[in-house]
Enzyme design. Structure first.
Site, PDB file in Angstrom:
ATOM      1  N   ASN A   9       0.867  -1.170   0.000  1.00  0.00           N
ATOM      2  CA  ASN A   9       0.000   0.000   0.000  1.00  0.00           C
ATOM      3  C   ASN A   9       0.909   1.228   0.000  1.00  0.00           C
ATOM      4  OD1 ASN A   9      -1.797   2.038   0.563  1.00  0.00           O
ATOM      5  ND2 ASN A   9      -2.314   1.324   2.630  1.00  0.00           N
ATOM      6  N   LYS A  11       0.204   4.275  -0.298  1.00  0.00           N
ATOM      7  CA  LYS A  11      -0.415   5.461   0.314  1.00  0.00           C
ATOM      8  C   LYS A  11      -0.152   6.717  -0.537  1.00  0.00           C
ATOM      9  CE  LYS A  11      -0.196   3.232   4.783  1.00  0.00           C
ATOM     10  NZ  LYS A  11      -0.094   3.352   6.220  1.00  0.00           N
ATOM     11  N   HIS A 101      -9.529   1.359   4.825  1.00  0.00           N
ATOM     12  CA  HIS A 101      -8.276   1.533   5.559  1.00  0.00           C
ATOM     13  C   HIS A 101      -8.534   2.481   6.738  1.00  0.00           C
ATOM     14  CE1 HIS A 101      -4.186   2.609   6.560  1.00  0.00           C
ATOM     15  NE2 HIS A 101      -3.807   1.522   5.917  1.00  0.00           N
ATOM     16  N   GLU A 103      -6.915   4.846   7.849  1.00  0.00           N
ATOM     17  CA  GLU A 103      -6.655   6.259   7.532  1.00  0.00           C
ATOM     18  C   GLU A 103      -7.863   6.878   6.827  1.00  0.00           C
ATOM     19  OE1 GLU A 103      -2.953   5.526   5.529  1.00  0.00           O
ATOM     20  OE2 GLU A 103      -2.058   4.967   7.443  1.00  0.00           O
ATOM     21  N   GLU A 173      -5.511  -4.840  10.587  1.00  0.00           N
ATOM     22  CA  GLU A 173      -4.447  -3.875  10.840  1.00  0.00           C
ATOM     23  C   GLU A 173      -4.714  -3.121  12.149  1.00  0.00           C
ATOM     24  OE1 GLU A 173      -2.451  -2.627   6.886  1.00  0.00           O
ATOM     25  OE2 GLU A 173      -4.237  -1.422   7.135  1.00  0.00           O
ATOM     26  N   GLY A 179       2.484   2.142  10.809  1.00  0.00           N
ATOM     27  CA  GLY A 179       3.461   3.228  10.662  1.00  0.00           C
ATOM     28  C   GLY A 179       4.210   3.571  11.942  1.00  0.00           C
ATOM     29  N   SER A 219       3.312  -2.272  10.289  1.00  0.00           N
ATOM     30  CA  SER A 219       4.775  -2.329  10.461  1.00  0.00           C
ATOM     31  C   SER A 219       5.387  -3.680  10.074  1.00  0.00           C
ATOM     32  CB  SER A 219       5.162  -1.947  11.887  1.00  0.00           C
ATOM     33  OG  SER A 219       4.756  -0.619  12.164  1.00  0.00           O
ATOM     34  N   GLY A 240       2.796  -1.147   4.343  1.00  0.00           N
ATOM     35  CA  GLY A 240       2.844   0.277   4.016  1.00  0.00           C
ATOM     36  C   GLY A 240       4.277   0.718   3.774  1.00  0.00           C
TER      37      GLY A 240
END
Ligand code: PGA
Length: 261
Positions: A9, A11, A101, A103, A173, A179, A219, A240
């Site tokens: 991903n 992003k 997601h 986010e 996730e 992250g 991560s 990510g």
């Protein structure tokens, strides 16, 4: 046997030329790996790079890397300024779309209902949704991880046929692991993923639960993947940060292969 998925991903990263070099580096790195042992390797660039990455993949013709979008809208055409439909994504030869997601839920107020509409549109278009779910640190500390995730999954799968659910993918996730460099302990991630599988069995039947791929994300690194992929229920990874460097992403793909031989 469920075929694992290792999805990158990207992003909000990489200009078109950078996306092109990354995917080309990736294909060079995967060149000597036998397709039979390779997981489904998927990359999800930003919308503006989908065409370029798609062209690079067709040019290579190796079929070792699949294309994904990071989001979509559920209507196919019309007055929806700024949105991109499943049909438009399919037109660029993408096969996957990431939805829900954390986010997007957090910064763009996406609700379970919207994610369900997207899942339906993606499956109707013949693509595969990667449906994300996960708990915050507060929810984990309050002990509501399982009930929160079960409700996200039930809402996302609402009204889908068992056949469609079987084709789909879910990414677990934990938000506190995204992250942050902190991965969720593999045994715990496997426990949550097995719980998700039991929720899928409850709503869509055992066959769909046995077939659906459930990935871990948060991560993931070359140093963590082997242990993660050695767990009974973890069918791959949504990556990510480490997917932005070809070397790291290839390390994750090869680690996943090693864990399964
Ligand atoms: P990360 O992101 O690997 O950088 O933690 C994972 C994701 O958000 O999909």
């Amino acid at each position: 046997m469920r075929k694992p998925i290792i999805a990158g991903n990207w992003k909000l990263n990489k200009l078109t030329a950078e996306a092109k070099s990354l995917v080309n580096e990736l294909m060079v790195g995967l060149k000597d790996i036998d397709k039979a042992v390779l997981p489904e390797v998927v990359v999800a660039p930003v919308f503006t790079s989908l065409q370029t990455v798609s062209d690079a993949l067709s040019e290579c013709g190796c079929g070792k890397v699949k294309l994904s979008a990071q989001n979509c809208y559920w209507e196919s055409t019309g007055a929806f300024t700024g949105e991109v439909s499943v049909e438009m994504i399919k037109d660029l030869k993408a096969e996957y779309i990431i939805i829900g997601h954390s986010e997007r839920r957090q910064y763009f107020s996406e609700t379970d209902e919207m994610i369900n509409k997207k899942a339906k549109a993606i499956l109707a278009g013949g693509l595969i949704p990667i449906i994300c779910c996960g708990e915050t640190l507060e929810q984990r500390e309050e002990g509501v991880t399982d009930s929160h995730i079960a409700s996200q999954i039930k809402a996302a799968l609402e009204g889908l046929s068992s056949e469609d659910v079987a084709k789909s993918a879910i990414a677990y996730e934990p938000i506190w692991a995204i992250g942050t460099g902190k991965t969720c302990d593999s045994v715990e991630a496997n426990r949550v993923i097995a719980m998700i599988r039991s929720v899928v069995a409850e709503v869509s039947g055992k066959e769909a639960a046995d077939a659906i791929r459930i990935l871990y994300g948060g991560s993931v690194k070359p140093s963590t993947i082997e242990e993660q992929m050695s767990q009974s229920d973890i069918d791959g990874a949504l990556v990510g940060g480490a997917s932005l460097k070809a070397e790291d992403f290839i390390g994750i793909v090869t680690g996943a292969i090693k864990a399964r031989v």
